[in-house]
Design an enzyme around this catalytic site. Sequence first.
Site: not given
Length: 248
Positions: A169, A173
């Site tokens: 993640y 991002k």
Amino acid sequence: MKELVVVIGAGFIGQAIARRVGAGKHLLLANVTEKSAIETAEALANAGFDVSAAEVDISSRTSVQALVEKAQGLGEITGLVQAAGVSPSQAPIETILKVDLYGTALVLELFGAVVARGGSGVVISSQSGHRLPALTTAQDQLLATTPTEDLLQLDMLQPGRVTDTLHAYQLSKRGNSLRVMAEAVRWGRRGARLNTISPGIIITPLARDELNGPRGAGYRRMIETCAVGRAGTPDEVGNVAALLMGPD
């Protein structure tokens, strides 16, 4: 032809932005499940917005291309909101990379080829990408500029190099922010703007999954120790997005 704003992700952040940038325009609300897209579109229609619904899987080039073609048939694409994604507690490593990293790059590539002059876009990233230790300059450049279809083949994203779903993640991002920097140049050649927002903890169903998941204690600690002492709301993100996308 009426101005069109495409909102990908029918969650609370996508809805909050749509309400702030959609007045007087046609909204195309797209979500991975058609049912959610239709339900949200109906709620916005009941609030006075001109809105259509669509199903899209941003991890599929065919699906995103179909959304682009649908959007082109509805109006002049002057706005794009990419608010779709999955969290560390919602999906395995492979899915997070395919949706959050590759999917965002794909959306920016395909919509960046058709956005109208004077248009604008915003990508919802996350502060989690800024909590990742610094990458090398070469890695930053690869995440920013590698052709979309080659992105998931990068050595740094291979099994064994990505340690867990949170790492996937954070890489995704970080990649979103870097990708927007690079894509903003291409969008700029069309006379359009592109920005990203990296919110902290915003209370949505996704955030609540995290708060109730294995990393919940860490999330609650971040909320307690942050400067304002509370989590944020989708409407606060919507206000920032509206400023970035609007004439001011």
